[in-house]
Design an enzyme around this catalytic site. Structure first.
Site, PDB file in Angstrom:
ATOM      1  CG  PHE A  16      -1.776   1.300   1.246  1.00 19.76           C
ATOM      2  CD1 PHE A  16      -2.740   1.494   0.424  1.00 19.76           C
ATOM      3  CD2 PHE A  16      -1.623   2.284   2.286  1.00 19.76           C
ATOM      4  CE1 PHE A  16      -3.702   2.564   0.564  1.00 19.76           C
ATOM      5  CE2 PHE A  16      -2.509   3.400   2.615  1.00 19.76           C
ATOM      6  CZ  PHE A  16      -3.535   3.393   1.463  1.00 19.76           C
ATOM      7  N   GLY A  17       0.575   2.338  -1.122  1.00 20.02           N
ATOM      8  CA  GLY A  17       1.250   3.381  -1.274  1.00 20.02           C
ATOM      9  C   GLY A  17       0.392   4.611  -0.733  1.00 20.02           C
ATOM     10  CE1 TYR A  18       2.307   7.622   4.197  1.00 17.73           C
ATOM     11  CE2 TYR A  18       2.228   5.198   3.924  1.00 17.73           C
ATOM     12  CZ  TYR A  18       2.782   6.309   4.437  1.00 17.73           C
ATOM     13  OH  TYR A  18       3.862   6.225   5.438  1.00 17.73           O
ATOM     14  CB  SER A  20       6.828   9.369  -3.668  1.00 14.05           C
ATOM     15  OG  SER A  20       7.188   8.460  -2.901  1.00 14.05           O
ATOM     16  CD  GLU A  95       8.957   4.357   0.803  1.00 12.23           C
ATOM     17  OE1 GLU A  95       8.928   5.070   1.573  1.00 12.23           O
ATOM     18  OE2 GLU A  95       8.884   4.790  -0.600  1.00 12.23           O
TER      19      GLU A  95
END
EC number: 4.3.2.7
Length: 196
Positions: A16-18, A20, A95
């Protein structure tokens, strides 16, 4: 928890990306879905001294803060087969090593009816990180974002792309924190643009 422990024996994984990741995942994936996770709010409380800032002037990027009745919209990417190891290796550098984020597993709810939730890996920066900046006023966050720049480009680009993603992909979703910072940054740079 290390990503390797989460995926042990699995042939597919959702990430899950929120921030970039919603516009620049930079890893191969099978498919992606727009949706949300519950229990977290997105905040520009994390420092970035690599991608969107430097050691002297760290930029501000988003992290997730736990809050029971909150939800955060973004994109989940399904990686399968060799993509699992490749994406985790890449994201560990992007990250964890450079960004200072930890991993957690969350329940991701894809947008639309008849969509079952899936378990997804998410990267979250916590206050014990040395470059964690914490809360600040909208004006202070905006002032910092307006001037910072890192190896991936200006901090303002990060903010504007995230706001654009929300408007295009989730037009019905309110994100007061994001949109108030965007408005403050645009107000701050407008005189510069007009003078140019």
């Amino acid at each position: 928890m290390k990503p390797q422990d989460i995926v042990a024996g699995k042939s597919s994984l959702w990430i899950f990306g929120y921030g970039s990741l919603v516009w620049k995942p930079d890893f191969k994936y099978k498919r992606s879905k727009v949706g949300y996770i519950k229990g977290y709010k997105r905040r520009f409380w994390h420092g970035d001294n690599f991608h969107r800032g430097d050691d002297e002037m760290p930029g501000r990027v988003v992290t997730l803060i736990e809050e029971d009745d909150a939800c955060t919209w973004g994109v989940a990417f399904e990686v399968t087969g060799s993509q699992v190891e490749e994406s985790l290796k890449y994201l560990n550098v992007r990250e964890a090593v450079r960004g200072g984020y930890l991993t957690r597993v969350v329940e991701f709810f894809p947008r639309g009816t008849n969509q079952s939730p899936v378990q997804a890996l998410v990267y979250i920066a916590t206050p014990d990180n040395p470059i964690y900046l914490g809360p600040a006023s909208t004006e202070k966050i905006a002032a910092q974002i307006a001037v910072c720049k890192g190896k991936s480009g200006p901090n303002i680009e990060y903010l504007l792309r995230l706001a654009e993603f929300m408007r295009v992909s989730c037009p019905e979703v309110e994100d007061p924190h994001l949109f108030s910072i965007e408005a403050a940054v645009l107000a701050a740079i407008r005189p510069i643009l007009l003078a140019g």
